[in-house]
Scaffold this motif. Structure first.
Motif, PDB file in Angstrom:
ATOM      1  N   LEU A 154      -5.433   2.605   3.953  1.00 44.17           N
ATOM      2  CA  LEU A 154      -6.475   2.759   2.930  1.00 44.17           C
ATOM      3  C   LEU A 154      -7.143   4.132   3.027  1.00 44.17           C
ATOM      4  O   LEU A 154      -7.444   4.765   2.003  1.00 44.17           O
ATOM      5  N   GLN A 184      -3.990  -1.469   8.286  1.00 43.73           N
ATOM      6  CA  GLN A 184      -4.568  -1.560   6.943  1.00 43.73           C
ATOM      7  C   GLN A 184      -5.655  -0.507   6.699  1.00 43.73           C
ATOM      8  O   GLN A 184      -5.607   0.202   5.683  1.00 43.73           O
ATOM      9  N   LEU A 214       0.822  -1.208   0.000  1.00 46.18           N
ATOM     10  CA  LEU A 214       0.000   0.000   0.000  1.00 46.18           C
ATOM     11  C   LEU A 214       0.859   1.263   0.000  1.00 46.18           C
ATOM     12  O   LEU A 214       0.550   2.241  -0.692  1.00 46.18           O
ATOM     13  N   LEU A 216      -4.790   6.648   1.546  1.00 44.60           N
ATOM     14  CA  LEU A 216      -4.832   6.552   0.085  1.00 44.60           C
ATOM     15  C   LEU A 216      -6.091   7.227  -0.458  1.00 44.60           C
ATOM     16  O   LEU A 216      -6.045   7.981  -1.442  1.00 44.60           O
ATOM     17  N   GLY A 217      -7.226   6.982   0.201  1.00 48.88           N
ATOM     18  CA  GLY A 217      -8.472   7.605  -0.230  1.00 48.88           C
ATOM     19  C   GLY A 217      -8.446   9.114  -0.074  1.00 48.88           C
ATOM     20  O   GLY A 217      -9.004   9.848  -0.909  1.00 48.88           O
TER      21      GLY A 217
END
Length: 398
Positions: free
Chosen positions: A372, A368, A170, A375-376
């Protein structure tokens, strides 16, 4: 270098012997003292094939050897037969090592002394457990314990790699996305916004500014990344740098707790293995400190060892370091109070063997979603910065 056939005595007065390579008798004496042996007599054995002390075994290969010895000895088959079978099935690069070990044992030497000739294949902790098994007559049981230890180490490393793989993927994806957006996507829209003459909102000005900086200063950015990575690699090669990096990692949320848990688990596991096998507590603490990866916990364990050497209980010594959890301290204290420290350390070993996978899974479950979400946020922020001026342009046209 020459070979000497020697006779020596252990610290408990038991006799042992074998054939080892040394420069002279004085060097032989010093070499045996590192193994807690006292030289009684020695005579030159003549030239033999050269010992390659650099022969190594991977953890998987060491596990195969250990499983073989545990199974064969557990079935009541003699040690020499088990070792000769290893010679017959060894890879070419390892056959000379096992041949030397067979010669040593056939000549009356201890297996632990023969294994110590190849430190890259059989580390000191392994040798000490074997020596304890020879002293107590439970060599097969000790090899079974070592097999369980190696299985645990291999499985733990697999779990850690698995836990690190997804977050690392990621992070790489986020870095690639940032580079793609700010060097290719945003530059396509920036001229349109400038020609339209609309007043750009703050998010758009920030995104366009970052894009211009990355396009104009990319050599500086690449250089900074290279210097940063190189600096970390150099720091890891220096004792002071490793200590600093370790403390920084321990201070991080979640990651620090996981690293501390892994360090305590490794200490409980190895200390329990050595002490249960019959290795003295001070020697077990020394050996455990030598293989702990965290410099902070290595120093804490060595400080505890010094306190134990001065006569303090182990529970008091580990509590004084401030690094060990209260559960571990209480388990050690109960073991000392009941006179069953070996059994208590074995229970601590089993507890952390089951606890570490749960901690890894829990930490991964926290990291995690955070990655995420990050990233969003990047994708959403860039999209907002692009669509806000487009919306204003549509209002002006309308």
């Amino acid at each position: 270098m020459a070979y000497f056939r020697y006779q020596a005595a252990t610290a408990t007065g038991e006799s042992t012997g074998g054939v080892v390579e040394a420069a002279d008798e004085q060097a032989l004496y010093a070499q045996l003292r590192t193994q807690d042996l006292f030289l009684l007599s020695a005579r030159p054995e003549g030239r033999r094939h050269h010992l390659d002390h650099r022969i190594a075994l991977s953890r998987g290969e060491r596990l195969e050897v250990t499983h073989h010895l545990a199974t064969v000895l557990g079935a009541g088959i003699g040690l020499l037969t088990a070792l000769e079978d290893l010679v017959a099935h060894a890879a070419p690069r390892q056959r000379s090592m096992f041949t030397t070990i067979v010669e040593q044992v056939r000549g009356g030497g201890d297996l632990s002394v023969a294994l110590a000739l190849f430190p890259l294949a059989f580390p000191d902790t392994y040798v000490q457990v074997v020596a304890a098994g020879e002293a107590t007559g439970g060599l097969g049981e000790r090899f079974a314990d070592l097999a369980l230890d190696l299985e645990y180490q291999i499985e733990l490393r697999r779990q850690v790699r698995k836990a690190v793989a997804y977050p690392l993927t990621l992070v790489v994806a986020v870095a690639a996305l940032v580079v793609l957006v700010f060097t290719f996507v945003v530059p396509q829209f920036a001229p349109i916004f400038e020609q339209a003459g609309v007043n750009l909102p703050l998010p758009t000005r920030v995104v366009v500014g970052v894009s211009h900086f990355m396009q104009g200063q990319w050599p500086v950015i690449v250089g900074a990344v290279v210097v940063g990575v190189g600096g970390v690699m150099v720091a890891r090669a220096l004792p002071g740098g490793r200590r600093l990096l370790d403390r920084l990692l321990l201070a991080l949320p979640w990651i620090g707790a996981l690293r501390a848990e892994l360090a305590v688990a490794a200490i409980a596991h190895l200390l329990g293995l050595l002490y249960t096998a019959g290795v003295g507590l001070l020697k077990a603490l020394d050996l455990t400190a030598g293989v702990v990866e965290s410099p902070t916990y290595r120093e804490a364990l060595l400080a505890a060892r010094e306190r134990v050497a001065r006569g303090e209980p182990l529970s008091v010594a580990v509590a004084a370091s401030g690094r060990f959890p209260s559960l571990f301290q209480r388990m050690v204290e109960i073991g000392e109070r009941t006179g069953e420290l070996d059994a208590t350390l074995a229970r601590a070993n089993r507890y952390y063997r089951e606890e570490v996978p749960r901690v890894i899974e829990s930490t991964l479950g926290i990291l995690q979603p955070l990655l995420l979400a990050f990233l969003g946020a990047i994708v959403g922020g860039v999209a907002l910065a692009i669509f806000l001026p487009m919306y204003r342009m549509m209002e002006v046209v309308g």
